[in-house]
Design an enzyme around this catalytic site. Sequence first.
Site, PDB file in Angstrom:
ATOM      1  CB  SER A 104      -0.911   0.023   1.225  1.00  0.00           C
ATOM      2  OG  SER A 104      -1.673  -1.154   1.299  1.00  0.00           O
TER       3      SER A 104
HETATM    4  N1  SAH Z   1      -0.961  -4.788   4.001  1.00  0.00           N
HETATM    5  C1  SAH Z   1      -0.253  -5.152   2.781  1.00  0.00           C
HETATM    6  C2  SAH Z   1      -1.076  -4.793   1.556  1.00  0.00           C
HETATM    7  C3  SAH Z   1      -1.038  -5.898   0.589  1.00  0.00           C
HETATM    8  S1  SAH Z   1      -2.232  -5.832  -0.707  1.00  0.00           S
HETATM    9  C4  SAH Z   1       1.132  -4.551   2.778  1.00  0.00           C
HETATM   10  O1  SAH Z   1       1.468  -3.766   3.669  1.00  0.00           O
HETATM   11  O2  SAH Z   1       1.920  -4.878   1.881  1.00  0.00           O
HETATM   12  C5  SAH Z   1      -3.543  -6.783  -0.018  1.00  0.00           C
HETATM   13  C6  SAH Z   1      -3.266  -8.216   0.313  1.00  0.00           C
HETATM   14  O3  SAH Z   1      -4.510  -8.781   0.721  1.00  0.00           O
HETATM   15  C7  SAH Z   1      -2.773  -9.084  -0.828  1.00  0.00           C
HETATM   16  O4  SAH Z   1      -1.572  -9.696  -0.463  1.00  0.00           O
HETATM   17  C8  SAH Z   1      -3.875 -10.120  -1.023  1.00  0.00           C
HETATM   18  O5  SAH Z   1      -3.411 -11.404  -1.378  1.00  0.00           O
HETATM   19  C9  SAH Z   1      -4.516 -10.143   0.357  1.00  0.00           C
HETATM   20  N2  SAH Z   1      -5.878 -10.640   0.403  1.00  0.00           N
HETATM   21  C10 SAH Z   1      -6.903 -10.440  -0.470  1.00  0.00           C
HETATM   22  N3  SAH Z   1      -8.012 -11.088  -0.058  1.00  0.00           N
HETATM   23  C11 SAH Z   1      -7.689 -11.713   1.113  1.00  0.00           C
HETATM   24  C12 SAH Z   1      -8.393 -12.546   2.011  1.00  0.00           C
HETATM   25  N4  SAH Z   1      -9.669 -12.887   1.825  1.00  0.00           N
HETATM   26  N5  SAH Z   1      -7.739 -12.998   3.111  1.00  0.00           N
HETATM   27  C13 SAH Z   1      -6.432 -12.678   3.336  1.00  0.00           C
HETATM   28  N6  SAH Z   1      -5.717 -11.915   2.509  1.00  0.00           N
HETATM   29  C14 SAH Z   1      -6.328 -11.426   1.412  1.00  0.00           C
END
Ligand code: SAH
Length: 227
Positions: free
Chosen positions: A76
């Site tokens: 993000s």
């Molecule tokens: N907080 C992260 C943002 C990553 S983007 C950071 O600091 O890098 C969002 C993430 O959510 C992705 O890795 C994606 O695989 C995950 N995601 C999407 N749907 C999800 C779900 N139902 N349960 C767990 N993770 C999920």
Amino acid sequence: MTLRLRVHPGQASGSGMTSQRVRDRLVQRLRAAGIADENVLDAIGTVPRHLFVDEALATRAYEDTALPIGHSQTISQPWVVARMTEVLLAGRNPKTVLEVGTGSGYQAAVLAALGLEVYTVERIGDLLRLARKRLRQLGMNVRSKHDDGRVGWPEHAPYDAIIVTAAGPALVSALVEQLAPGGCLVAPVGGAAAQELVQVTRDADGQLQQATLAPVMFVPLLSGTLD
Ligand code: SAH
């Protein structure tokens, strides 16, 4: 505030585009963009974001922008990480936090640097393994699970704070249920075209209140797990 971080020489210090000086400049930019919580700004100034992206992208790690982390996912934007963290802390003193969507592990690291007990769930095994390795190398004690985070992590519930870092079409009721009295949840809600950051608070009597904070853009919250 306790900043819990074990940094090896030459690792977080970096050089040139990954140095402390560059991290400080990002902090200044976030402050100018309205982030006011000094503890959050300190955490952003401490956690080496360049270690949470591929080496080829390390020189861009302190731009205020989302970056690809593989599997069509992104780390993000720092402003969004800072804003969501600030909202979770505002006027509260949370001890435990559940994150849905570990991704790179950066948001989890920022929360851990603030002294929170972090539980994080990621559906893509590859990303979770990499995030765990980074967090371990930084000496950060974050508990993580490979699962569909839409069910939360009931074993450790309730949580003082819950942060969802992928956008679903609506708030997930299982997650709201795992919010402790006095707690706060932030989540992006919406589709591919338009999303908003939504805050849900539960007061001491268990009553829920909802507010819409800002337009945002996140990858989708998906069902099931991938290796
Ligand atoms: N907080 C992260 C943002 C990553 S983007 C950071 O600091 O890098 C969002 C993430 O959510 C992705 O890795 C994606 O695989 C995950 N995601 C999407 N749907 C999800 C779900 N139902 N349960 C767990 N993770 C999920």
